[in-house]
Design a protein around this motif. Structure first.
Motif, PDB file in Angstrom:
ATOM      1  N   GLN A  67       6.100  -0.123 -16.699  1.00 36.90           N
ATOM      2  CA  GLN A  67       4.766   0.279 -17.148  1.00 36.90           C
ATOM      3  C   GLN A  67       3.716  -0.103 -16.107  1.00 36.90           C
ATOM      4  O   GLN A  67       2.796   0.666 -15.836  1.00 36.90           O
ATOM      5  N   ARG A  68       3.879  -1.265 -15.513  1.00 41.31           N
ATOM      6  CA  ARG A  68       2.935  -1.697 -14.481  1.00 41.31           C
ATOM      7  C   ARG A  68       3.015  -0.771 -13.268  1.00 41.31           C
ATOM      8  O   ARG A  68       1.996  -0.358 -12.727  1.00 41.31           O
ATOM      9  N   ALA A  69       4.225  -0.420 -12.859  1.00 40.80           N
ATOM     10  CA  ALA A  69       4.398   0.486 -11.723  1.00 40.80           C
ATOM     11  C   ALA A  69       3.826   1.869 -12.040  1.00 40.80           C
ATOM     12  O   ALA A  69       3.132   2.466 -11.210  1.00 40.80           O
ATOM     13  N   GLU A  70       4.088   2.366 -13.239  1.00 39.26           N
ATOM     14  CA  GLU A  70       3.574   3.681 -13.627  1.00 39.26           C
ATOM     15  C   GLU A  70       2.056   3.713 -13.663  1.00 39.26           C
ATOM     16  O   GLU A  70       1.444   4.757 -13.451  1.00 39.26           O
ATOM     17  N   SER A  71       1.450   2.566 -13.926  1.00 35.48           N
ATOM     18  CA  SER A  71      -0.012   2.508 -13.972  1.00 35.48           C
ATOM     19  C   SER A  71      -0.610   2.286 -12.581  1.00 35.48           C
ATOM     20  O   SER A  71      -1.819   2.166 -12.436  1.00 35.48           O
ATOM     21  N   GLY A  72       0.260   2.210 -11.555  1.00 35.13           N
ATOM     22  CA  GLY A  72      -0.228   2.100 -10.188  1.00 35.13           C
ATOM     23  C   GLY A  72      -0.522   0.696  -9.727  1.00 35.13           C
ATOM     24  O   GLY A  72      -1.244   0.501  -8.752  1.00 35.13           O
ATOM     25  N   LEU A  73       0.027  -0.295 -10.401  1.00 31.20           N
ATOM     26  CA  LEU A  73      -0.232  -1.686 -10.024  1.00 31.20           C
ATOM     27  C   LEU A  73       1.003  -2.300  -9.382  1.00 31.20           C
ATOM     28  O   LEU A  73       2.131  -1.949  -9.724  1.00 31.20           O
ATOM     29  N   PRO A  74       0.790  -3.224  -8.452  1.00 32.31           N
ATOM     30  CA  PRO A  74       1.922  -3.792  -7.714  1.00 32.31           C
ATOM     31  C   PRO A  74       2.781  -4.716  -8.546  1.00 32.31           C
ATOM     32  O   PRO A  74       2.320  -5.336  -9.498  1.00 32.31           O
ATOM     33  N   LEU A  75       4.031  -4.797  -8.142  1.00 32.16           N
ATOM     34  CA  LEU A  75       4.982  -5.749  -8.711  1.00 32.16           C
ATOM     35  C   LEU A  75       5.277  -6.766  -7.613  1.00 32.16           C
ATOM     36  O   LEU A  75       5.645  -6.403  -6.514  1.00 32.16           O
ATOM     37  N   ASP A  85      -7.380  -8.699  -6.395  1.00 36.62           N
ATOM     38  CA  ASP A  85      -8.728  -8.872  -6.905  1.00 36.62           C
ATOM     39  C   ASP A  85      -8.668 -10.000  -7.938  1.00 36.62           C
ATOM     40  O   ASP A  85      -7.616 -10.592  -8.161  1.00 36.62           O
ATOM     41  N   ASN A  86      -9.729 -10.272  -8.594  1.00 38.23           N
ATOM     42  CA  ASN A  86      -9.756 -11.364  -9.569  1.00 38.23           C
ATOM     43  C   ASN A  86      -8.827 -11.151 -10.746  1.00 38.23           C
ATOM     44  O   ASN A  86      -8.377 -12.095 -11.355  1.00 38.23           O
ATOM     45  N   SER A  87      -8.547  -9.910 -11.081  1.00 38.19           N
ATOM     46  CA  SER A  87      -7.733  -9.624 -12.255  1.00 38.19           C
ATOM     47  C   SER A  87      -6.394  -9.020 -11.854  1.00 38.19           C
ATOM     48  O   SER A  87      -6.338  -8.144 -10.998  1.00 38.19           O
ATOM     49  N   PRO A  88      -5.297  -9.480 -12.490  1.00 36.48           N
ATOM     50  CA  PRO A  88      -3.994  -8.889 -12.183  1.00 36.48           C
ATOM     51  C   PRO A  88      -3.889  -7.431 -12.647  1.00 36.48           C
ATOM     52  O   PRO A  88      -2.973  -6.724 -12.265  1.00 36.48           O
ATOM     53  N   LYS A  89      -4.854  -6.974 -13.425  1.00 38.60           N
ATOM     54  CA  LYS A  89      -4.842  -5.585 -13.882  1.00 38.60           C
ATOM     55  C   LYS A  89      -5.645  -4.669 -12.967  1.00 38.60           C
ATOM     56  O   LYS A  89      -5.800  -3.497 -13.247  1.00 38.60           O
ATOM     57  N   GLN A  90      -6.154  -5.242 -11.875  1.00 37.73           N
ATOM     58  CA  GLN A  90      -6.900  -4.468 -10.895  1.00 37.73           C
ATOM     59  C   GLN A  90      -6.018  -4.210  -9.678  1.00 37.73           C
ATOM     60  O   GLN A  90      -5.146  -5.006  -9.352  1.00 37.73           O
ATOM     61  N   ALA A  91      -6.294  -3.113  -9.000  1.00 35.02           N
ATOM     62  CA  ALA A  91      -5.562  -2.797  -7.778  1.00 35.02           C
ATOM     63  C   ALA A  91      -5.952  -3.776  -6.682  1.00 35.02           C
ATOM     64  O   ALA A  91      -7.088  -4.240  -6.637  1.00 35.02           O
ATOM     65  N   PRO A  92      -5.014  -4.100  -5.785  1.00 32.91           N
ATOM     66  CA  PRO A  92      -5.368  -4.965  -4.663  1.00 32.91           C
ATOM     67  C   PRO A  92      -6.390  -4.283  -3.755  1.00 32.91           C
ATOM     68  O   PRO A  92      -6.463  -3.054  -3.718  1.00 32.91           O
ATOM     69  N   VAL A  93      -7.147  -5.082  -3.059  1.00 38.49           N
ATOM     70  CA  VAL A  93      -8.165  -4.544  -2.154  1.00 38.49           C
ATOM     71  C   VAL A  93      -7.775  -4.882  -0.718  1.00 38.49           C
ATOM     72  O   VAL A  93      -7.074  -5.861  -0.460  1.00 38.49           O
ATOM     73  N   THR A  94      -8.244  -4.063   0.199  1.00 37.93           N
ATOM     74  CA  THR A  94      -7.902  -4.283   1.601  1.00 37.93           C
ATOM     75  C   THR A  94      -8.738  -5.406   2.197  1.00 37.93           C
ATOM     76  O   THR A  94      -9.871  -5.642   1.791  1.00 37.93           O
ATOM     77  N   VAL A  95      -8.136  -6.076   3.150  1.00 36.18           N
ATOM     78  CA  VAL A  95      -8.831  -7.056   3.981  1.00 36.18           C
ATOM     79  C   VAL A  95      -9.150  -6.302   5.265  1.00 36.18           C
ATOM     80  O   VAL A  95      -8.239  -5.941   6.006  1.00 36.18           O
ATOM     81  N   PRO A  96     -10.427  -6.000   5.535  1.00 37.97           N
ATOM     82  CA  PRO A  96     -10.773  -5.111   6.654  1.00 37.97           C
ATOM     83  C   PRO A  96     -10.135  -5.473   7.991  1.00 37.97           C
ATOM     84  O   PRO A  96      -9.574  -4.609   8.660  1.00 37.97           O
ATOM     85  N   SER A  97     -10.182  -6.735   8.388  1.00 36.88           N
ATOM     86  CA  SER A  97      -9.619  -7.099   9.699  1.00 36.88           C
ATOM     87  C   SER A  97      -8.098  -6.897   9.714  1.00 36.88           C
ATOM     88  O   SER A  97      -7.532  -6.443  10.718  1.00 36.88           O
ATOM     89  N   GLU A  98      -7.454  -7.214   8.628  1.00 35.02           N
ATOM     90  CA  GLU A  98      -6.005  -7.021   8.552  1.00 35.02           C
ATOM     91  C   GLU A  98      -5.656  -5.537   8.476  1.00 35.02           C
ATOM     92  O   GLU A  98      -4.669  -5.095   9.068  1.00 35.02           O
TER      93      GLU A  98
END
Length: 166
Positions: A67-75, A85-98
């Protein structure tokens, strides 16, 4: 008993080995004689219940992961270039320099650079893997083959679109 073995077969084999070594099994909390027919039956039933509980937990975990994968969230762990991000239910955000470094890594590979040469380029820039280690040719290889960077999650052979920036 249920913490000792989560498989009836493992429990039976362990008890067989103990018996062959002339070691008796006693459980103080259950207050039962496992050498009697009723005690052996009870021990077998407790082992079966432990195995059932373990299997059901596994089913529920796999269902939640899918269900987590289907909703587009990482495992699992977030790769280099992203942070949670602050919440595990949010998508990860990029680190610009990386993210810029990752783009350069992919570009270098397209130009024919080896994994070792790419590692030699990225390490002096001060970047480290998510475990804090220097990049190696193997970690660069893994980075280049990580589907996360293409904007998908792979779960048990199925691909799902992610909610993070590819």
């Amino acid at each position: 008993i249920d913490r000792w073995a989560r498989s009836s077969a493992v429990q039976a084999e362990a008890l067989r080995r103990l018996g062959n070594a002339k070691i008796g099994f006693v459980s103080i909390t259950e207050n039962m004689d496992y050498t009697t027919p009723h005690g052996k039956w009870m021990l077998t039933m407790m082992g079966a219940n432990s195995e059932l509980s373990s299997a059901l937990i596994g089913i529920h975990v796999k269902k939640a992961q899918r269900q987590r994968a289907e909703s587009g969230l990482p495992l699992g762990d977030i790769p280099f270039g992203y942070v949670r991000d602050n919440s595990p239910k949010q998508a990860p955000v990029t680190v610009p320099s990386e993210a810029d470094a990752i783009l350069q890594v992919f570009e270098m590979r397209v130009q024919g650079e080896s994994h070792g040469a790419i590692a030699a380029w990225i390490n002096p820039k001060g970047f480290r893997t998510r475990t804090g280690r220097m990049f190696t040719e193997y970690s660069i290889r893994d980075m280049l083959s990580n589907r996360f960077y293409t904007g998908v999650v792979v779960y048990q052979g199925d691909e799902f679109p992610w909610r993070h920036q590819a």
